[in-house]
Design an enzyme around this catalytic site. Structure first.
Site, PDB file in Angstrom:
ATOM      1  N   LYS A  14       0.853  -1.232   0.080  1.00  0.00           N
ATOM      2  CA  LYS A  14      -0.040  -0.167   0.110  1.00  0.00           C
ATOM      3  C   LYS A  14       0.870   1.305  -0.028  1.00  0.00           C
ATOM      4  CE  LYS A  14      -0.321  -0.348   5.038  1.00  0.00           C
ATOM      5  NZ  LYS A  14      -1.233  -0.640   6.084  1.00  0.00           N
ATOM      6  N   ARG A  72     -10.722  -0.055  15.237  1.00  0.00           N
ATOM      7  CA  ARG A  72     -10.714   0.858  13.771  1.00  0.00           C
ATOM      8  C   ARG A  72     -11.828  -0.085  12.931  1.00  0.00           C
ATOM      9  NH1 ARG A  72      -5.053   1.320  10.811  1.00  0.00           N
ATOM     10  NH2 ARG A  72      -5.428  -0.992  10.551  1.00  0.00           N
ATOM     11  N   TYR A  90      14.325  31.107   3.773  1.00  0.00           N
ATOM     12  CA  TYR A  90      13.172  31.825   4.220  1.00  0.00           C
ATOM     13  C   TYR A  90      13.072  32.128   5.674  1.00  0.00           C
ATOM     14  CZ  TYR A  90      10.423  30.223   0.292  1.00  0.00           C
ATOM     15  OH  TYR A  90       9.958  30.053  -1.151  1.00  0.00           O
ATOM     16  N   MET A 131      10.227  24.132  -0.511  1.00  0.00           N
ATOM     17  CA  MET A 131       9.248  23.059  -0.993  1.00  0.00           C
ATOM     18  C   MET A 131      10.343  22.229  -2.073  1.00  0.00           C
ATOM     19  SD  MET A 131       5.917  23.301  -3.619  1.00  0.00           S
ATOM     20  CE  MET A 131       4.879  24.208  -2.243  1.00  0.00           C
TER      21      MET A 131
HETATM   22  C1  PLP Z   1      -0.285  -1.411   6.883  1.00  0.00           C
HETATM   23  C2  PLP Z   1      -0.912  -2.661   7.367  1.00  0.00           C
HETATM   24  C3  PLP Z   1      -0.175  -3.780   7.545  1.00  0.00           C
HETATM   25  C4  PLP Z   1       1.271  -3.811   7.555  1.00  0.00           C
HETATM   26  O1  PLP Z   1       2.045  -3.411   8.747  1.00  0.00           O
HETATM   27  P1  PLP Z   1       3.328  -3.181   9.004  1.00  0.00           P
HETATM   28  O2  PLP Z   1       3.517  -2.648  10.164  1.00  0.00           O
HETATM   29  O3  PLP Z   1       4.205  -2.120   8.278  1.00  0.00           O
HETATM   30  O4  PLP Z   1       3.951  -4.615   8.686  1.00  0.00           O
HETATM   31  C5  PLP Z   1      -0.748  -5.102   7.922  1.00  0.00           C
HETATM   32  N1  PLP Z   1      -2.030  -5.059   8.218  1.00  0.00           N
HETATM   33  C6  PLP Z   1      -2.934  -3.878   8.038  1.00  0.00           C
HETATM   34  C7  PLP Z   1      -4.385  -4.127   8.371  1.00  0.00           C
HETATM   35  C8  PLP Z   1      -2.270  -2.751   7.886  1.00  0.00           C
HETATM   36  O5  PLP Z   1      -3.217  -1.513   7.544  1.00  0.00           O
END
Ligand code: PLP
Length: 356
Positions: free
Chosen positions: A38, A132, A248, A297
């Site tokens: 992801k 969650r 800046y 930036m």
């Molecule tokens: C992001 C995520 C993972 C991976 O987590 P890590 O700590 O990076 O290994 C696993 N399960 C869910 C539901 C996640 O959102």
């Protein structure tokens, strides 16, 4: 190719392959890796990371969004792709067309997905304490309702551990829910609960998949190797007399005659602005140089007064090794007041990415 970029990421293919093998050695019996790719594989490049894992026989991945899942499919990633996050039911046709597996967080949501009228594979998310996403671990009726949707194929169930100290209790709740479902005659092909920390600290909790993100990228256990390096070119070097402000708000003032190098990277590339004004360091010629003033930036100023050989065109290392020195993502994260996951996942799309 690399020399022409202003700022870029280098991925160490050998380190990635090493981490896959090292994590496979830690897997409990009957468990396979399901890498979390992801957020563009935590900034590493989702397609290239997933492809490399696929060549090593990995056949299951997690994405966060349906769009991420589609991108993987369109680039030849096969096997299971689990969408961990919420997908608008109006986008459900994409789940069906690309054979993505959707996380189902409740009975009402299952009913909405079911209305598409086409088969969709789902994993049931069970809330065992994080509060969650998911159905409460004792809500067997809700879970059973998901199994009886005509168009949903339940191919798995999972939970997510929220704290090391909760892992055992969450495992107990999860397995009680799974047993409860079995008792009602519902078979669950794949169950999973371990992410990186879970796999490293509580492999005895088992399951069929370990959803590893951070560990795959090299953080969290001593035998793992960092996969990513972040580099930028020196665009210009200037001499400043003592007492001159730069950047800046003129937030850096030279205390002595100084040399300032301008790096072609900024917060627009994902470099945390909280590293400004000496909080962060970069490596040049194997030496640490402090960030001078406010990060911009697209540019960052560093104080290279002690490094007379730094010249335009040189490569600065923001994460990774230079000479005998190394700045890890964990070190940068600590200096920025955050965690490596956030540093990685915010690395921008305009950075070049090279698998070396
Ligand atoms: C992001 C995520 C993972 C991976 O987590 P890590 O700590 O990076 O290994 C696993 N399960 C869910 C539901 C996640 O959102």
């Amino acid at each position: 190719m690399m020399e022409k970029s202003r700022a870029w990421i280098e991925m160490d293919r050998a380190a990635l392959r090493h981490n896959v093998e090292a994590l496979q050695k830690r897997l409990p019996p009957g468990c396979a890796l399901m890498p979390a790719v992801k957020a563009n594989a935590y900034g590493h490049g989702a397609v290239s990371i997933a492809r490399e894992c696929q060549t090593m026989g990995v056949d299951a991945f997690c994405a966060a969004t349906v769009e991420e899942g589609v991108e993987l499919r369109e680039n030849g990633i096969r096997g299971t792709i689990l969408v961990l996050g919420w997908t608008d039911p109006r986008a459900a046709v994409q789940l069906h067309e690309h054979k993505l597996t959707q996380t189902v967080v409740g009975l009402a949501y299952a009913q909405e997905l079911d209305r598409l009228g086409k088969p969709i594979q789902v994993h049931v998310k069970i809330d065992t304490g994080m509060h969650r996403l998911g159905l409460h671990w004792e809500d067997l009726e809700g879970m059973a309702g998901i199994f009886s949707r005509e168009n949903l194929r339940v191919t798995g169930a999972f939970t997510h551990i929220c704290a090391d100290s909760m892992a055992k209790e969450q495992g107990r709740r999860f397995y009680r829910a799974v047993a409860g479902l079995k008792g009602h005659g519902y078979n669950i092909p794949k169950i999973h609960l371990l992410a990186s920390q879970g796999l490293i600290n509580h492999p005895e909790l088992g399951g069929n998949y370990a959803r590893v993100g951070l560990a795959l990228y090299g953080v969290g256990a001593p035998e793992l190797r960092p996969v990513l390096s972040l580099k930028a070119r020196v665009a210009q070097v200037r001499e400043l007399p003592a007492g001159e402000g730069t950047g800046y708000e003129l937030r850096f003032t030279s205390q002595r005659p100084s040399r300032i190098a301008v790096l072609a990277i900024g917060y627009g590339d994902g470099l945390p602005r909280s590293l400004s004004c000496g909080a962060g360091r970069v490596l040049l010629h194997g030496k640490r140089a402090p960030i001078a003033g406010l990060i911009c930036m697209d540019q960052t100023l560093v104080d290279v007064t002690g490094l007379p050989h730094v010249s335009p065109g040189d490569t600065a290392v923001l994460i990774g090794k230079s000479g005998g020195s190394e700045i890890t993502a964990a070190e940068m994260a600590e200096q920025a007041g955050t965690i490596p996951n956030e540093i990685f996942s915010r690395l921008g799309r305009r950075l070049g990415r090279h698998l070396c």
